[in-house]
Scaffold this active site. Structure first.
Site, mmCIF file in Angstrom:
data_model
loop_
_atom_site.group_PDB
_atom_site.id
_atom_site.type_symbol
_atom_site.label_atom_id
_atom_site.label_comp_id
_atom_site.label_asym_id
_atom_site.label_seq_id
_atom_site.Cartn_x
_atom_site.Cartn_y
_atom_site.Cartn_z
ATOM 1 N N GLU A 188 5.185 9.382 0.839
ATOM 2 C CA GLU A 188 4.777 9.167 2.234
ATOM 3 C C GLU A 188 4.793 7.718 2.698
ATOM 4 O O GLU A 188 3.814 7.238 3.281
ATOM 5 C CB GLU A 188 3.396 9.783 2.467
ATOM 6 N N LYS A 217 -8.053 21.291 -1.496
ATOM 7 C CA LYS A 217 -6.833 22.113 -1.401
ATOM 8 C C LYS A 217 -6.461 22.738 -2.742
ATOM 9 O O LYS A 217 -5.421 23.386 -2.866
ATOM 10 C CB LYS A 217 -5.679 21.283 -0.855
HETATM 11 C C1 GCB Z 1 -0.397 14.233 1.382
HETATM 12 C C2 GCB Z 1 -0.602 13.203 0.331
HETATM 13 C C3 GCB Z 1 -1.683 13.595 -0.643
HETATM 14 C C4 GCB Z 1 -2.879 14.138 0.124
HETATM 15 C C5 GCB Z 1 -2.446 15.362 0.897
HETATM 16 C C6 GCB Z 1 -3.578 15.968 1.741
HETATM 17 O O1 GCB Z 1 0.631 14.380 1.950
HETATM 18 O O2 GCB Z 1 0.569 12.900 -0.358
HETATM 19 O O3 GCB Z 1 -2.029 12.482 -1.397
HETATM 20 O O4 GCB Z 1 -3.943 14.429 -0.725
HETATM 21 O O5 GCB Z 1 -1.425 15.021 1.763
HETATM 22 O O6 GCB Z 1 -4.364 16.745 1.206
HETATM 23 O O7 GCB Z 1 -3.680 15.642 2.913
#
Ligand code: GCB
Length: 678
Positions: A413, A567
């Protein structure tokens, strides 16, 4: 390097005997720890490694957790008999900066929290006397050390093992980027033959000639033994290069057959054994295709991937072997065959386990961009770039011999705003290919633009149906990206939704991502929709669930408790598998029979008419409600659904059973809302 491990007691017993070849002594115990700048005499806490000082604050959801200095100290007993030995300290992971001192003298500094490093201390220790080892650790944010930020905790401390390596004057170098000093390069591999080149970094007495002998074994059987001779240069260095070939090799074939040859290296000076090391050789070939996805040893292999962070409640990142073993056993139980070790190199033991279990691995440097935040992941200054190069070299050299690794990840990212990282990513890509031409480079993007066109394969972090949009959009997005990148293998580096096992709702309603309410059934729905769309798109080279486990993210203030990214398909403590885990298990694990009631935690419901869902990898499942059979169902994507089932007010007992005898039982209570007193 597989040194011979010795304990302190054994060491003291042996201290009058000559050491034959390389030995290793674990230094995890008996440390004295003090936080902060001030080092008052006699004020310390006794700790053992692995250790972090951020378990209380970061894991308690304190976004402003302590990021600064921590001081570690311990005695180092060096027997007098070792005065002719060479001694090295090997650290497997210190976050983020480590400054090492022996008897108050500075030995060296290492910058970067996720890779191993080694310092020689031969000339700084006093054999037969009392020595002190001190490590000053600093996890304060630094603008020239990756990562600059990230949605995970940067726990400070010596959080992986520390070892003392005891070597003869001539040895396999422990000093080459913290690696084993042995690189087994599979130049060309197929079913008929494997051409391999072993590069062994030697270190010792300038001008001496050493013999390097390599033995390759299939189990106990020696299949190859060959040798070479090298004279060490003025710096006492040489690289022994030994090409060899294996006819009709037994390939490392993922989970179907994660076979590895055993390799032994012996170093001799005249006829005296100087060093003896053991490693493994897994021979395989693979490719990623823009239209057909991933191939291992010529056969298409659908990658069923998960992402993994290295932390746990109460422990932070200070994990031990049992934790890593448990995590990998969970991945196997789920039926996953691929893992993205996000967002940084993980413990060497993890890669060993993944080799043995036959996983396909994406390993990456912590070049983490801001995602949705307004921060920066890249500062265009030489010291930052030099640190990035160093971390990439360390990762590749240290992990070189792991057959499970097929992808080197170069960033996550990043954005092309402000300091534009494009040129630097290009440079890293070139460096990765120079060091290791046979593995594929990749990256996790969340943008359009040039960044997506720098690595050999690319993948995106996608959250349709969580941060915005609906889960159904994932398929449309993938088809569009496939058209836009007709010649590049594309994948999904992350997809996921938050869920609490305590948040149960009867309706299926999308929650607000940054709110308290993270209902489990929405996560389940998200994953069902995603996997069905992914499975129908074989052009995707790999897809990775974000995340296998809930993990610490101190700055987060959403979900059931602050400080956590929820998540995961499994709770942070690994105790409870959420429903979505079983959806994947029903689809991915084809060997262990599964029958599982979804929505089992929604045990109080208001309506007597219910839809009942079971996950199973069996052909058909029979549902019995209160002792009465409602017949068998066939499933679709592991989902077996009975609609309009009448339950009675009060307690209902539901039993789901497959022909194999595998079954699951739950109780659902229908609350008599009509007679409610409220
Ligand atoms: C992403 C990131 C990750 C985050 C995730 C989230 O894209 O790469 O490090 O933890 O989203 O849960 O928002």
């Amino acid at each position: 390097m597989n040194y011979k491990h010795i304990s302190l007691a054994l060491l003291l017993l042996m201290s009058n005997l000559p050491v034959i070849a390389g030995l290793v002594m674990n230094l995890n115990r008996y440390w004295r720890y003090t936080p902060g700048y001030e080092l008052r005499k006699g004020v310390y806490e006794k700790v053992n490694l692995p250790h972090t000082w951020n378990t209380g604050d970061a894991l308690g959801g304190n976004a402003d957790y302590y990021r600064g200095l921590g001081n570690y100290e311990r005695n180092l007993e060096i027997p007098a008999a070792w005065k002719n030995k060479r001694l090295f300290l090997k650290f497997y992971g210190v976050n983020t900066i480590a400054n090492v001192f022996i008897n108050g003298q500075h030995v060296g500094e290492h910058r970067g929290g996720y890779t191993s490093f080694t310092f020689e201390i031969t000339n700084l220790v006093r054999p037969g006397e009392h020595n002190t080892l001190q490590v000053r650790v600093n996890n304060a944010p630094q603008l020239d050390i990756m990562p600059l930020l990230g949605d995970f905790n940067m726990y400070g401390g010596i959080y992986r093992d520390v070892e003392l390596l005891i070597e003869n004057p001539n040895c396999i170098s422990p000093l080459h980027y913290g690696s084993e000093g042995i690189y087994l390069k599979p130049k060309q591999v197929n079913e008929q033959s494997a051409q391999v080149e072993a590069n062994v970094h030697l270190n010792g007495q300038a001008g001496e000639t050493l013999k390097t002998e390599i033995t390759v074994r299939n189990g106990e059987k020696v299949i190859l033994k060959t040798e070479t001779h090298n004279t060490l240069d003025a710096q006492g260095q040489a690289v022994a290069t030994i090409p060899f070939s294996i006819h009709n090799p037994r390939l490392w074939n993922g989970q179907a057959d994660p076979f590895m040859y055993a390799v032994e290296l012996k170093i001799y000076h005249n006829s005296d054994l100087q060093d003896d090391a053991h490693t493994k050789l897994g021979l395989r070939y693979f490719r990623a295709d823009a239209h057909q996805g991933f191939f291992l040893n010529g056969n298409r292999l659908q990658l069923k991937g998960v992402c993994r962070h290295q932390d746990r409640p109460e422990l932070g990142n200070a994990l031990n072997k049992l934790h890593h073993e448990e995590d990998i056993a969970i991945m196997q139980d789920m039926g996953a065959n691929a893992v993205r070790l996000s967002h940084y190199p993980q413990d060497p033991y993890v890669y060993k386990l993944l080799d043995e279990a036959g996983f396909i691995v994406w390993s990456e440097i912590p070049f983490v961009g801001p995602g949705g935040y307004r921060d920066k992941g890249f500062v265009n200054q030489e010291s930052f770039k030099e640190n990035g190069r160093q971390q990439l070299k360390e990762m590749i050299y240290q992990q070189f011999n792991h057959p499970s690794i097929c992808f080197w990840g170069l960033f996550n990212e990043l954005k092309e705003e402000g300091d534009n990282p494009v040129a630097f990513v290009q440079e890293l890509n070139q460096l990765a290919k120079e060091l290791d031409p046979l593995r594929l480079t990749t990256a996790a993007s969340n943008q359009g633009g040039q960044l997506n066109r720098l690595t050999e394969t690319i993948a995106w972090n996608k959250y349709y149906g969580w941060y915005g949009g609906t889960p159904a959009s994932i398929g449309q997005w993938a088809d569009k990206a496939h058209k836009e990148f007709p010649n590049t293998p594309i994948g999904i580096s992350e997809y996921g939704a938050g869920a609490s096992i305590y948040h149960q709702q009867e309706e299926l309603k999308k929650p607000v991502a940054n709110s308290y309410w993270h209902p489990e059934n929405w996560q389940t729905h998200f994953h069902e929709q995603h996997w069905m769309a992914i499975d129908q798109r074989p052009f995707l080279w790999g897809t990775f669930i974000w995340n296998l486990f809930d993990f610490g993210a101190a700055h987060r203030t959403e979900g059931e408790v602050p400080g956590k990214n929820d998540k995961g398909l499994i709770t942070f403590d690994r105790a409870i598998k959420k429903d979505a885990f079983y959806f994947y298990k029903a689809n991915w694990n084809t060997t262990d029979p599964l029958v599982y009631f979804a929505e089992r935690r929604l045990d109080k419901r208001s309506n007597t008419q219910q839809t009942i869902k079971v996950y199973s990898n069996q052909k058909s499942v029979e549902l019995t409600v209160n002792g009465q059979s409602l017949g068998r169902q066939k499933g679709h994507y592991g989902r077996f659904i009975w609609e309009n089932i009448s339950l009675k007010p009060g307690k209902n007992i539901l039993l789901a059973k497959a022909k194999s005898g595998t079954q699951d039982k739950i109780v659902i209570r229908i609350e008599d809302t009509a007679s409610s007193k409220f």
